[in-house]
Design a protein around this motif. Structure first.
Motif, short mmCIF file in Angstrom:
data_model
loop_
_atom_site.label_atom_id
_atom_site.label_comp_id
_atom_site.label_asym_id
_atom_site.label_seq_id
_atom_site.Cartn_x
_atom_site.Cartn_y
_atom_site.Cartn_z
N GLN A 21 24.86 107.48 71.05
CA GLN A 21 25.64 107.81 69.86
C GLN A 21 26.95 108.54 70.18
O GLN A 21 27.99 108.23 69.60
CB GLN A 21 24.79 108.65 68.90
N HIS A 22 26.89 109.49 71.10
CA HIS A 22 28.09 110.29 71.35
C HIS A 22 29.02 109.65 72.38
O HIS A 22 30.24 109.59 72.15
CB HIS A 22 27.69 111.70 71.80
N LEU A 23 28.47 109.17 73.49
CA LEU A 23 29.33 108.61 74.52
C LEU A 23 29.74 107.17 74.18
O LEU A 23 30.93 106.89 74.00
CB LEU A 23 28.64 108.65 75.88
N ILE A 24 28.77 106.25 74.09
CA ILE A 24 29.11 104.83 73.95
C ILE A 24 29.68 104.50 72.58
O ILE A 24 30.76 103.92 72.47
CB ILE A 24 27.86 103.96 74.24
N PRO A 48 37.56 111.77 78.34
CA PRO A 48 36.33 112.54 78.54
C PRO A 48 36.07 112.86 80.00
O PRO A 48 36.52 112.15 80.91
CB PRO A 48 35.25 111.61 77.99
N ILE A 49 35.31 113.94 80.22
CA ILE A 49 34.73 114.25 81.52
C ILE A 49 33.26 114.58 81.28
O ILE A 49 32.95 115.44 80.45
CB ILE A 49 35.46 115.40 82.24
N LEU A 50 32.36 113.88 81.95
CA LEU A 50 30.94 114.07 81.75
C LEU A 50 30.43 115.19 82.65
O LEU A 50 30.79 115.25 83.83
CB LEU A 50 30.18 112.78 82.04
N VAL A 51 29.58 116.06 82.09
CA VAL A 51 29.08 117.22 82.82
C VAL A 51 27.57 117.27 82.68
O VAL A 51 27.02 117.06 81.59
CB VAL A 51 29.68 118.53 82.28
N GLY A 52 26.87 117.57 83.77
CA GLY A 52 25.43 117.70 83.73
C GLY A 52 24.87 118.03 85.09
O GLY A 52 25.61 118.32 86.03
N ARG A 53 23.54 117.97 85.20
CA ARG A 53 22.88 118.33 86.46
C ARG A 53 22.51 117.11 87.30
O ARG A 53 22.41 117.21 88.52
CB ARG A 53 21.62 119.14 86.17
N ASN A 54 22.31 115.97 86.67
CA ASN A 54 21.83 114.78 87.37
C ASN A 54 23.01 113.91 87.78
O ASN A 54 23.55 113.15 86.97
CB ASN A 54 20.86 114.00 86.49
N ALA A 55 23.40 114.02 89.05
CA ALA A 55 24.57 113.29 89.53
C ALA A 55 24.40 111.79 89.41
O ALA A 55 25.35 111.06 89.07
CB ALA A 55 24.87 113.68 90.98
N GLU A 56 23.21 111.31 89.67
CA GLU A 56 22.97 109.86 89.62
C GLU A 56 23.18 109.30 88.21
O GLU A 56 23.84 108.28 88.02
CB GLU A 56 21.55 109.56 90.11
N LYS A 57 22.61 110.00 87.21
CA LYS A 57 22.77 109.55 85.83
C LYS A 57 24.23 109.66 85.38
O LYS A 57 24.75 108.76 84.70
CB LYS A 57 21.87 110.37 84.91
N LEU A 58 24.89 110.76 85.75
CA LEU A 58 26.28 110.94 85.36
C LEU A 58 27.17 109.85 85.95
O LEU A 58 28.03 109.29 85.26
CB LEU A 58 26.78 112.32 85.82
N LYS A 59 26.95 109.55 87.22
CA LYS A 59 27.77 108.53 87.87
C LYS A 59 27.56 107.16 87.22
O LYS A 59 28.51 106.40 87.03
CB LYS A 59 27.44 108.47 89.36
N VAL A 65 28.62 102.27 83.05
CA VAL A 65 28.65 102.11 81.60
C VAL A 65 30.08 102.16 81.08
O VAL A 65 30.48 101.33 80.24
CB VAL A 65 27.78 103.19 80.92
N ALA A 66 30.87 103.11 81.53
CA ALA A 66 32.25 103.23 81.05
C ALA A 66 33.06 101.98 81.38
O ALA A 66 33.85 101.49 80.56
CB ALA A 66 32.91 104.46 81.65
N THR A 67 32.86 101.43 82.59
CA THR A 67 33.59 100.22 82.97
C THR A 67 33.20 99.05 82.09
O THR A 67 34.06 98.24 81.69
CB THR A 67 33.33 99.89 84.45
N GLU A 68 31.92 98.96 81.75
CA GLU A 68 31.48 97.90 80.85
C GLU A 68 32.10 98.03 79.47
O GLU A 68 32.41 97.04 78.81
CB GLU A 68 29.95 97.92 80.72
N GLU A 69 32.28 99.27 79.02
CA GLU A 69 32.76 99.51 77.65
C GLU A 69 34.27 99.52 77.53
O GLU A 69 34.83 99.00 76.55
CB GLU A 69 32.19 100.84 77.13
#
Length: 394
Positions: A21-24, A48-59, A65-69
């Motif tokens: 809902q928020h990102l895509i 946007p800049i994505l921030v979190g703890r899980n580097a794999e999910k963020l990347k 996902v961003a490239t697809e969108e």
């Protein structure tokens, strides 16, 4: 003249709601359309800049996902402190756990950043009030997600109210929920995160959904004056993300009567332990002297006084009336954009001085007050007046 992009730090968007809902459907959709159109006709770009703890999910989100969108990758980092201190960041958005939220919002506001966040903004009224006070003292732009106000079904209800369709409004009945699988052997995997069912982690139906019901009821029908509620933990054990069993300590169902200042009575049943046999996961029925309406997330059905049937109670013969007849489905008279995206666009316009935004941390604190009043009512088994009042956002 091209406008400088607003840099939006998005924290905690690796979860289902944050991603979809928020990102895509909001931020990347806004980038794809060229930004947010201002009253001047110019388009305000965002970055946007994505921030979190899980580097794999963020990347994966920032690159794949961003490239697809939008045809390109976006920035990401696991260094939350650096983002909070980065003066190039204009807006800090948080969709992480409720327990982390107050401290993160406080730090961001003290750094002069505009803040926008998911609800609830805190798990207790005092902390929510303190956040609203920090926003007032720092003077930063601030807001909380109140997405249900822009759902097509809710917008249709609002239109009916404004047109006087109901006559004198009498009562409101809300039914929300669905079956959340426990994850046990032979069961489907749970479709909600485990922290939702642990009170020590900020979970619970009442703190989650009463914050929604507060702004929804207030916007459509008026401020809540008092509440009578019951909460229960109906499923005592579930399976977490690692496959381990855990004890559920938070309420997974809550039932409430909200008495409004207008005299209207609202009943809301909220449950993650119910199987759906109704039009949608959320339905709201409004009854009035001149007509009734039943709205779901997208559709709305109406029945006026002139086509209301006259049933007779007789359990000894089959019911001759199909009560779904004589209801008319309202048409879609406009295009309905994603509700989260609509509010994101309003907040971005607000941040550049192009729109008012009344859905602030102060208004969101009213939802936390209602949840706390509901919990007190359930514990003390009595009506509880809403201290500090309901919000007055319209």
């Amino acid at each position: 003249m091209n406008l400088e992009p607003l840099k939006i730090a998005m924290h905690g968007v690796t979860g289902r709601m944050g991603t979809n809902q928020h990102l895509i459907r909001s931020i990347l959709a806004i980038i794809r359309q060229g930004g947010v159109q201002l009253s001047s006709g110019q388009w305000q770009p965002i970055e946007p800049i994505l921030v979190g703890r899980n580097a794999e999910k963020l990347k994966r989100l920032a690159v794949t996902v961003a490239t697809e969108e939008i045809g390109r990758s976006i920035e990401w980092t696991t260094d939350l402190d650096a983002v909070l201190e980065d003066q190039s960041v204009d807006i800090f958005f948080d969709a992480s756990s409720t327990q982390m939220r107050p401290e993160l919002l406080r730090k961001a506001m003290q750094q002069g950043k505009s803040v926008y966040c998911e609800k609830p903004i805190a798990i207790d009224p005092d902390t929510a009030a303190q956040l609203a006070e920090v926003a007032h003292q720092t003077g930063v732009k601030n807001g909380a997600v109140q997405d249900k106000l822009w759902l097509p079904g809710i917008r249709k209800l609002r239109m009916l109210r404004d047109q006087g369709f109901f006559g004198k409004m009498l009562s409101v009945r809300g039914e929300f929920g669905y079956w959340v699988f426990t994850g046990h052997d032979g069961d489907q995997p749970a479709q909600r995160p485990s922290w939702n069912y642990r009170s020590e982690d900020g979970g619970g139906m009442m703190i989650d959904m009463f914050c929604h019901w507060e702004y929804l009821i207030n916007d459509l029908f008026g401020p809540v004056e008092r509440v009578l509620a019951h909460a229960t933990t109906e499923v005592p054990e579930r399976i977490d993300e690692s496959g381990a069993a855990y004890r559920c300590t938070a309420d997974d169902a809550a039932y409430a009567i909200f008495a409004l200042q207008s005299g209207v009575t609202c009943q809301f049943n909220s449950s993650w332990t119910t199987r759906v046999r109704r039009d949608d996961l959320l339905t709201i029925q409004v009854d009035g002297t001149e007509g009734s309406a039943v709205a779901g997330l997208r559709e709305c059905w109406i029945q006026g006084a002139s086509v209301t049937p006259m049933p007779t109670w007789n359990p000894d013969v089959p019911q001759p009336i199909n009560f779904y007849d004589n209801w008319q489905q309202m048409p879609n008279t406009t295009e309905y954009d994603n509700a989260f995206k609509v509010q994101w666009e309003l907040f971005i316009r607000h941040c550049v001085g192009d729109a008012e935004f009344p859905w602030t941390l102060a208004s969101a604190a009213a939802g936390v007050r209602l949840a706390e009043a509901g919990a007190r009512s359930a514990n003390e088994q009595k009506w509880i007046s809403i201290e500090g009042g309901s919000s007055n956002v319209k």
